[in-house]
Design a protein around this motif. Structure first.
Motif, PDB file in Angstrom:
ATOM      1  N   PHE A  84       8.779   3.616   9.478  1.00  0.00           N
ATOM      2  CA  PHE A  84       9.094   4.580   8.424  1.00  0.00           C
ATOM      3  C   PHE A  84       7.989   5.637   8.412  1.00  0.00           C
ATOM      4  O   PHE A  84       6.890   5.407   8.907  1.00  0.00           O
ATOM      5  N   ALA A 111       4.100  -4.326   6.192  1.00  0.00           N
ATOM      6  CA  ALA A 111       3.355  -3.049   6.120  1.00  0.00           C
ATOM      7  C   ALA A 111       1.920  -3.328   5.683  1.00  0.00           C
ATOM      8  O   ALA A 111       1.407  -2.718   4.743  1.00  0.00           O
ATOM      9  N   VAL A 112       1.267  -4.312   6.348  1.00  0.00           N
ATOM     10  CA  VAL A 112      -0.138  -4.617   6.041  1.00  0.00           C
ATOM     11  C   VAL A 112      -1.026  -3.702   6.893  1.00  0.00           C
ATOM     12  O   VAL A 112      -0.524  -2.852   7.625  1.00  0.00           O
ATOM     13  N   SER A 155       2.314   1.866  12.980  1.00  0.00           N
ATOM     14  CA  SER A 155       2.526   3.228  13.460  1.00  0.00           C
ATOM     15  C   SER A 155       2.090   3.396  14.906  1.00  0.00           C
ATOM     16  O   SER A 155       2.322   4.444  15.494  1.00  0.00           O
ATOM     17  N   ASP A 200       1.858  -8.694  -2.030  1.00  0.00           N
ATOM     18  CA  ASP A 200       0.506  -8.255  -1.646  1.00  0.00           C
ATOM     19  C   ASP A 200      -0.464  -9.352  -2.074  1.00  0.00           C
ATOM     20  O   ASP A 200      -0.030 -10.417  -2.526  1.00  0.00           O
ATOM     21  N   GLY A 243       0.844  -1.203   0.000  1.00  0.00           N
ATOM     22  CA  GLY A 243       0.000   0.000   0.000  1.00  0.00           C
ATOM     23  C   GLY A 243       0.873   1.244   0.000  1.00  0.00           C
ATOM     24  O   GLY A 243       2.011   1.225  -0.485  1.00  0.00           O
ATOM     25  N   ILE A 244       0.346   2.323   0.594  1.00  0.00           N
ATOM     26  CA  ILE A 244       1.078   3.602   0.626  1.00  0.00           C
ATOM     27  C   ILE A 244       2.483   3.385   1.184  1.00  0.00           C
ATOM     28  O   ILE A 244       3.471   3.803   0.599  1.00  0.00           O
ATOM     29  N   MET A 245       2.567   2.713   2.327  1.00  0.00           N
ATOM     30  CA  MET A 245       3.866   2.573   2.988  1.00  0.00           C
ATOM     31  C   MET A 245       4.741   1.511   2.342  1.00  0.00           C
ATOM     32  O   MET A 245       5.903   1.760   2.049  1.00  0.00           O
ATOM     33  N   ASN A 289       6.165  -2.294  10.409  1.00  0.00           N
ATOM     34  CA  ASN A 289       6.095  -0.847  10.192  1.00  0.00           C
ATOM     35  C   ASN A 289       4.852  -0.254  10.875  1.00  0.00           C
ATOM     36  O   ASN A 289       4.394   0.833  10.513  1.00  0.00           O
ATOM     37  N   GLU A 311      -3.300  -1.853   9.685  1.00  0.00           N
ATOM     38  CA  GLU A 311      -3.028  -1.667  11.117  1.00  0.00           C
ATOM     39  C   GLU A 311      -4.050  -2.473  11.931  1.00  0.00           C
ATOM     40  O   GLU A 311      -5.047  -1.927  12.422  1.00  0.00           O
ATOM     41  N   LYS A 344      -1.614  -8.830  12.177  1.00  0.00           N
ATOM     42  CA  LYS A 344      -0.153  -8.756  12.335  1.00  0.00           C
ATOM     43  C   LYS A 344       0.353  -9.922  13.189  1.00  0.00           C
ATOM     44  O   LYS A 344       1.363 -10.549  12.861  1.00  0.00           O
TER      45      LYS A 344
HETATM   46  N1  LIG Z   1       0.015   5.712   5.933  1.00  0.00           N
HETATM   47  C1  LIG Z   1       0.912   6.247   6.756  1.00  0.00           C
HETATM   48  O1  LIG Z   1       1.152   7.467   6.775  1.00  0.00           O
HETATM   49  C2  LIG Z   1       1.717   5.355   7.683  1.00  0.00           C
HETATM   50  C3  LIG Z   1       2.918   5.853   8.231  1.00  0.00           C
HETATM   51  C4  LIG Z   1       3.698   4.994   9.021  1.00  0.00           C
HETATM   52  C5  LIG Z   1       3.268   3.703   9.288  1.00  0.00           C
HETATM   53  N2  LIG Z   1       2.085   3.256   8.758  1.00  0.00           N
HETATM   54  C6  LIG Z   1       1.693   1.860   9.029  1.00  0.00           C
HETATM   55  O2  LIG Z   1       2.031   1.072   7.875  1.00  0.00           O
HETATM   56  C7  LIG Z   1       1.097  -0.005   7.741  1.00  0.00           C
HETATM   57  C8  LIG Z   1       0.470   0.045   6.364  1.00  0.00           C
HETATM   58  O3  LIG Z   1      -0.187   1.273   6.213  1.00  0.00           O
HETATM   59  P1  LIG Z   1      -0.593   1.849   4.766  1.00  0.00           P
HETATM   60  O4  LIG Z   1      -1.055   3.250   4.989  1.00  0.00           O
HETATM   61  O5  LIG Z   1       0.485   1.558   3.782  1.00  0.00           O
HETATM   62  O6  LIG Z   1      -1.869   0.905   4.451  1.00  0.00           O
HETATM   63  P2  LIG Z   1      -2.554   0.597   3.051  1.00  0.00           P
HETATM   64  O7  LIG Z   1      -3.972   0.308   3.359  1.00  0.00           O
HETATM   65  O8  LIG Z   1      -2.223   1.653   2.045  1.00  0.00           O
HETATM   66  O9  LIG Z   1      -1.827  -0.765   2.563  1.00  0.00           O
HETATM   67  C9  LIG Z   1      -1.908  -1.989   3.207  1.00  0.00           C
HETATM   68  C10 LIG Z   1      -1.647  -3.066   2.163  1.00  0.00           C
HETATM   69  O10 LIG Z   1      -1.511  -4.335   2.838  1.00  0.00           O
HETATM   70  C11 LIG Z   1      -2.072  -5.311   1.993  1.00  0.00           C
HETATM   71  N3  LIG Z   1      -2.374  -6.504   2.801  1.00  0.00           N
HETATM   72  C12 LIG Z   1      -3.318  -6.644   3.769  1.00  0.00           C
HETATM   73  N4  LIG Z   1      -3.261  -7.891   4.295  1.00  0.00           N
HETATM   74  C13 LIG Z   1      -2.251  -8.536   3.642  1.00  0.00           C
HETATM   75  C14 LIG Z   1      -1.690  -9.833   3.742  1.00  0.00           C
HETATM   76  N5  LIG Z   1      -2.167 -10.735   4.616  1.00  0.00           N
HETATM   77  N6  LIG Z   1      -0.663 -10.163   2.926  1.00  0.00           N
HETATM   78  C15 LIG Z   1      -0.174  -9.273   2.034  1.00  0.00           C
HETATM   79  N7  LIG Z   1      -0.661  -8.012   1.906  1.00  0.00           N
HETATM   80  C16 LIG Z   1      -1.679  -7.647   2.703  1.00  0.00           C
HETATM   81  C17 LIG Z   1      -3.315  -4.649   1.404  1.00  0.00           C
HETATM   82  O11 LIG Z   1      -3.778  -5.318   0.237  1.00  0.00           O
HETATM   83  C18 LIG Z   1      -2.783  -3.232   1.135  1.00  0.00           C
HETATM   84  O12 LIG Z   1      -2.263  -3.111  -0.182  1.00  0.00           O
HETATM   85  C19 LIG Z   1       0.107   0.135   8.902  1.00  0.00           C
HETATM   86  O13 LIG Z   1       0.519  -0.686   9.964  1.00  0.00           O
HETATM   87  C20 LIG Z   1       0.222   1.626   9.263  1.00  0.00           C
HETATM   88  O14 LIG Z   1      -0.113   1.875  10.606  1.00  0.00           O
HETATM   89  C21 LIG Z   1       1.302   4.040   7.953  1.00  0.00           C
END
Ligand SMILES: NC(=O)c1ccc[n+]([C@@H]2O[C@H](COP(=O)([O-])OP(=O)(O)OC[C@H]3O[C@@H](n4cnc5c(N)ncnc54)[C@H](O)[C@@H]3O)[C@@H](O)[C@H]2O)c1
Length: 283
Positions: free
Chosen positions: A143, A91-92, A121, A33, A12-14, A119, A94, A99
């Motif tokens: 991150f 980074a799946v 948060s 993913d 995803g984003i992270m 990762n 939250e 997890k």
């Molecule tokens: N967005 C932020 O600003 C930010 C900053 C720091 C940390 N984080 C943390 O990073 C993590 C991810 O956040 P995000 O914003 O990237 O979320 P997101 O929703 O953009 O992405 C999560 C991804 O995980 C995938 N996923 C879910 N279950 C899965 C599995 N079992 N196997 C493989 N892939 C799987 C989903 O398909 C999705 O593409 C969270 O724990 C969040 O707290 C987010």
């Protein structure tokens, strides 16, 4: 053990930003993913980001961008993706259950000396590791968004994380050209706990009519040299994200962290910020 190959789970984003960052620093990345289609789209957006923010700004050449992309492999099968890696970064979503389950699976799949990093948060690293046998190799590598640009990595040492894993993770994080702070495990760590408290208090001030959203944000920007005010930030991150962090901190640390009633109302009414085009501001 020299780190050469990294697996990033969750694109995803992270996860996509982390994969781009790590590949930029010469490591091979297996990005995982749940669907091939999603992974292809993500790789395409990494290519666009490299072009727009690095090649076009003369930070890297077109050839370097190609090499970075070639270091990123896509895989929907985590069993294959973790085979020859020295570190896995998760980074799946939250979600504690997701997890915990993932880490216990990884613990069984990966050789004993592989570092397993989350990762997350906000979620406690000690709790994320609870269902795994080798809890000493589980650590938080936090991150910030966007991962290729932000300068900080917050390392979180769980109650059972070994000093050796902390040291190796620190060296790895520094090799990505980041400044590292190491903190002991506690819900929200340092960064998320502080930013949540600031945003929540700003919402309380707004609710009580002490100042408008714009004036609260302007005050913070100019008084403290913040690049963005707390209400703008809450809209950007997502008001639902801060609400869930607040609920978790309240549950774990006490009532002091209770989310503002207005934040709850906004989440229930779908005013999530930029992603719904309405929050404290309209977009
Ligand atoms: N967005 C932020 O600003 C930010 C900053 C720091 C940390 N984080 C943390 O990073 C993590 C991810 O956040 P995000 O914003 O990237 O979320 P997101 O929703 O953009 O992405 C999560 C991804 O995980 C995938 N996923 C879910 N279950 C899965 C599995 N079992 N196997 C493989 N892939 C799987 C989903 O398909 C999705 O593409 C969270 O724990 C969040 O707290 C987010």
């Amino acid at each position: 053990m020299k780190i050469k190959n990294v697996c990033v789970i969750g694109a995803g984003i992270m996860g996509s930003g982390i994969a781009q960052l790590i590949a930029t620093h010469g490591y091979n990345v297996n990005l995982v993913d749940v669907s091939e289609e999603l992974l292809k789209k993500v790789k395409n957006s990494i290519e666009i980001n490299l072009e727009r923010f690095f090649v076009a700004k003369n930070k890297i050449t077109k050839e370097e961008a190609e090499k970075i992309l070639n270091r990123i492999s896509l895989n929907v099968n985590k069993h294959e993706a973790v085979k020859d890696v020295q570190i896995v970064i998760e980074a799946v979503f939250e979600d504690m259950d997701l997890k915990q389950q993932l880490f216990s699976e990884l613990d069984n799949l990966c050789k004993k000396d592989v570092i397993l990093a989350s990762n997350t948060s906000s979620l406690s690293i000690t709790d994320i590791a609870l269902k795994s046998k080798n809890q000493e190799r589980i650590i938080g590598i936090h991150f910030f968004n966007p991962a290729p640009v932000m300068k900080l990595i917050e390392l979180i040492k769980g109650n059972n994380t070994s000093d050796e894993i902390v040291e190796k993770s620190k060296l790895f994080s520094e090799s990505l050209n980041k400044t590292v702070v190491t903190v002991n495990d506690s819900p929200g760590f340092v960064t998320t706990r502080l930013i949540y408290v600031l945003c929540n208090e700003a919402i309380n001030l707004f609710t009580k009519g002490i100042a408008s959203a714009k004036d609260i944000d302007t005050a913070c920007k100019l008084a403290f040299n913040f690049p963005m005010g707390p209400l703008e930030l809450s809209d950007l991150v997502g008001n639902d994200i801060y609400y869930h962090i607040g609920r978790y901190l309240e549950e774990e640390l006490g009532q002091k962290y209770q989310p503002s009633p207005l934040l709850q109302e906004m989440v229930e009414s779908g005013l999530l910020g930029r992603k719904t085009r309405k929050g404290f501001y309209e977009y």
